[in-house]
Design an enzyme around this catalytic site. Structure first.
Site, PDB file in Angstrom:
ATOM      1  N   GLU A   1       8.350  23.836  30.012  1.00 48.59           N
ATOM      2  CA  GLU A   1       8.028  24.055  31.416  1.00 48.59           C
ATOM      3  C   GLU A   1       6.663  24.707  31.640  1.00 48.59           C
ATOM      4  OE1 GLU A   1       9.360  23.132  34.119  1.00 48.59           O
ATOM      5  OE2 GLU A   1      11.363  22.453  33.593  1.00 48.59           O
TER       6      GLU A   1
ATOM      7  N   SER B   1      68.593  49.148  33.797  1.00 45.76           N
ATOM      8  CA  SER B   1      68.963  50.027  32.684  1.00 45.76           C
ATOM      9  C   SER B   1      67.793  50.389  31.781  1.00 45.76           C
ATOM     10  CB  SER B   1      70.051  49.353  31.837  1.00 45.76           C
ATOM     11  OG  SER B   1      71.237  49.183  32.582  1.00 45.76           O
TER      12      SER B   1
END
Length: 787
Positions: free
Chosen positions: A91, A348
């Site tokens: 680029e 329980s």
């Protein structure tokens, strides 16, 4: 003459420099003013989406920005160097030295535009591309000039590294994706710091035509463009690297929103406002495993049923998996409700803590005798889940079989308020209805608890009694609180895993070895629980409907426990079978029933009358406490009597005909007399009275079973009378001594009179039992038939 000419020339030179300096200063002032009047648009924090990630960086969930764009914030040092190399080479190879624009590139682009009449190449540097991203401009000459001005501003305000950071975070990558990290995660399923040469080249070229080169839609176009970048890397990458890159196929994933642990991610986002990246302790593989198991299991369950599970590492208290609902995409199952944090009845599952606290208080050992029989505790009459009773049971058996009446019996001794306070001390805060106070029902689920807190509390069984606060983010400190002693934790864990020192467990043996776990079911089948620990993990599972609707047939053992075991099996080291040595405070000892104390204290000179049954128990701190006092008869646990040495029958000194000796036996609790097998029951009573003492005691007590229920015969059929009146029977107990108790189908009646009227509301079989304080009883069974 010469000097005059030199002086004139010097004045002109100084004047020209002053004009130049003035122009330069004016230009600088103009540029400064322009910079202030037209400030560079800067990306704010709201330009990024919030992302919550797992421990390895895998995105769990991302929350898009206002434009619904997916960006994952990243810095230069967190990106693969291959990407930086290809980006600069392809680029903008002069990026590190130019001032934001490259004059040569611009001249080339201008020449091409003049020659061909349209823009052939833009001549844009990376800085100019960032400028266009921040301040979009049209592809015209005026737009290009504005882009150049913005690029110069960027170079003035930012360093080269910062400009590169902006590009890597905002470059368009196709669809809603922006930035190299978001693209790498979405297309390649990996972070940007692990890109290969070929993948780096692909993501380099993608911003040029992001819609056309999307690798998930147009792999062939993407490959051609990628190869173009790879060829450009000659001289930077080796020949072998370029060859490998060119042969690597394009294999892109379908872009999907990351959605692991979505409810935890939502929770972390709300708890960390303003933070863009939130790192968690979640293990992405463990999370996927747990979510898959939940989805597979819930798909075979009725609609609106949800599930929740949490896995915590015992060593670090890090939560490695968190599923607040079974399937986040299924709204019919209340998928948006986080059941890890919801308060529900724990059934329980509090029983292990009760027995641990009772051990620490010196009230019990692992084989203490408890009564699983119908009992009333100040009007509270608990029953078992299966609606049956087992008679005499040990603490180990009561815990493994999750028996309710023995648990209430122990809580009655410990105290409901101290029990709740001990839980809170260890970090488990129960929630009670407004204005309600702790009572005996708390041990059977009479208060609310959160799965998250239950997992934290259960970790104490694997951490020498120390509970922890779950850690969801790596920065959270490790917080420990003493739940129980190390010895109590060992004993309870051993019971849950193996059944205790003699291995009588039902849940803990066989295929479940290596896991100490407990199930629970709330009243009305609303909540099914399973919680367990191994050396490595503590795991909790909840199943039910978030709206609290009952689910008949759903209970912890059949719906939650199998999922718990599957999770343990699926995790690495989930069932570590390394030995768990007993601490110095714990040892095995022989104890006696019914006394509950050591056998050595009861067997004297080989006489076992005070120790009819021996059991091997875990004792804590050298304490072997006696059996709880008899709730039905306030009498000494030891019965002392005299026996005729010739006849072997019971006598008194003042009526004995021969020499006699004193003997002792231990009384069984009155509530257990009916539940003893015949031989043991006979041993629990003194011998029959000698006839020489008949004047002192009625002959009706010549044996241990002189009671007789009168009014109905055993096996009798009772029919409903004409007119529809419910059938009833008037009964009388003959031969009783002192207070009596009546039971119908195992339920204790509050009326203790000798005469009873028994009503039969429904058809079926009724077992009627009566017993007195001496252990004498009678039982009949009748059948009732309705019209």
């Amino acid at each position: 003459m010469f000097h005059r000419q030199f002086a004139t020339s010097l004045k002109h030179h100084i004047r020209s420099h002053k004009i130049g300096y003035g122009c330069l200063s004016a230009l600088l002032v103009l540029l400064w003013s322009a910079d202030k009047l037209f400030p560079l648009p800067a990306p704010g924090r709201d330009s990024f989406n919030v992302i919550v990630v797992a421990k390895d960086g895998t995105p769990l969930r991302a929350f898009p920005d206002r434009a619904h764009i997916w960006r994952h914030p990243i810095k230069l040092d967190a990106v693969s160097p291959y990407y930086i190399q290809s980006l600069i080479a392809y680029e903008d190879k002069n990026f590190w030295w130019h001032p934001g624009v490259n004059p040569l590139s611009l001249l080339r682009a201008t020449y091409q535009w003049l020659r061909y009449g349209h823009i052939v190449s833009g001549g844009s540097t990376l800085t100019m591309q960032v400028a266009r991203i921040l301040d979009p401009t049209p592809r015209t000459m005026s737009g290009k000039l504005k882009q150049i001005a913005r690029a110069l501003q960027l170079e003035y305000h930012y360093s080269k590294t910062e400009i590169l950071d902006l590009y890597m975070n905002f470059a368009p990558m196709g669809g809603v994706l922006e930035g190299v990290e978001a693209a790498s995660r979405a297309y390649l399923g990996k972070p940007a710091n692990r890109l290969t040469h070929a993948e780096a080249a692909l993501l380099t070229v993608l911003p040029q035509l992001p819609s056309v080169l999307r690798p998930d839609r147009y792999p062939q176009k993407a490959q051609l463009a990628r190869n173009k970048v790879v060829y450009r890397m000659r001289g930077i990458w080796s020949t072998a690297e370029i060859k490998d890159a060119l042969t690597e196929p394009i294999a892109a994933l379908t872009v999907r929103e990351p959605l692991l642990a979505p409810l935890l991610a939502q929770r972390m986002k709300s708890q960390n406002p303003g933070q863009l990246r939130i790192d968690t302790t979640i293990d992405s593989i463990a999370q996927q495993t747990v979510e898959t198991l939940l989805v597979d299991r819930v798909n075979v369950l009725p609609p609106r049923i949800s599930m929740a599970a949490m896995v915590m590492d015992n060593r670090t208290a890090e939560v490695v998996a968190y599923a607040g609902s079974a399937d986040f995409t299924d709204r019919e199952r209340f998928s948006n409700v986080d059941m890890v944090r919801a308060s529900r009845s724990p059934g329980s599952t509090l029983k292990p803590f009760l027995y641990a606290f009772a051990l620490d208080e010196g009230l019990i050992h692992s084989e203490s005798l408890l009564s699983d029989t119908p009992q009333s505790f100040s009007g509270y009459q608990p029953g078992n889940f299966q609606q049956n009773f087992h008679g005499p049971v040990s603490v180990s058996e009561a815990l493994v079989k999750s028996l309710n009446v023995p648990a209430v019996q122990v809580l009655d001794q410990l105290g409901s308020v101290p029990f709740v306070a001990m839980l809170r001390r260890g970090g488990l805060k129960l929630e009670f209805p407004k204005g309600a106070a702790p009572n005996l029902s708390v041990i059977l689920g009479g208060a609310g608890a959160r799965l998250e807190d239950m997992v934290a509390a259960y970790s104490s069984l694997a951490r020498a009694g120390m509970a922890v606060t779950p850690r969801f983010v790596p920065s959270a400190p490790l917080q420990e609180r003493r739940m129980m002693s190390e010895g109590a934790a060992f004993i309870v864990r051993d019971i849950l895993e193996t059944g205790g020192p003699v291995g009588r467990a039902v849940e803990g043996n066989g295929s479940y070895r290596g896991i100490a776990w407990k199930t629970g079911t709330s009243f009305g089948f609303r909540d099914a629980w399973a919680l367990g620990v191994s050396q490595r993990y503590t795991i909790g599972v909840w199943v039910g409907r978030p709206d609290g609707t009952p689910n008949p047939g759903f209970f912890g053992a059949n719906i939650a426990a199998p999922l718990l075991v599957d999770i343990f099996n699926a995790l690495p080291d989930g069932r570590n079978l390394s030995p768990n040595p007993a601490p110095a405070t714990v040892k095995q000892e022989k104890i006696c029933w019914p006394s509950g104390t050591r056998a050595s204290d009861n067997i004297i000179d080989g006489n076992e009358d005070l120790c009819p049954l021996q059991r091997t128990a875990w004792t804590l701190n050298g304490i072997a406490p006696p059996t709880f006092p008899d709730r039905l008869q306030a009498m000494s646990p030891r019965l002392t009597y005299f026996v005729d040495q010739q006849t072997g029958k019971r006598v008194l000194p003042d009526c004995a005909q021969h020499a006699y000796r004193q003997q002792q036996i231990m009384r069984w609790p009155a509530a257990l007399q009916l539940w003893l097998d015949p031989d043991l029951h006979k041993k629990s009573l003194p011998p029959e009275w000698d006839s020489s003492c008949s004047a002192h005691y009625s002959s009706s007590y010549s044996d241990g079973n002189a009671l007789k229920i009168m009014g109905l015969n055993d096996g009798e059929l009772i029919r409903q009378a004409n007119g529809g009146k419910l059938p009833e029977a008037k009964l009388e107990l003959r031969g009783s001594h002192g207070e009596v108790n009546w039971m119908v189908n195992g339920r204790l009646l509050t009326d203790k009179r000798i005469n009873q009227t028994i009503k039969f509301p429904n058809a079926g079989r009724y077992d009627i039992t009566a017993f007195d304080m001496q252990g004498n009883f009678d039982r009949i069974g009748v059948s009732v038939q309705m019209q």
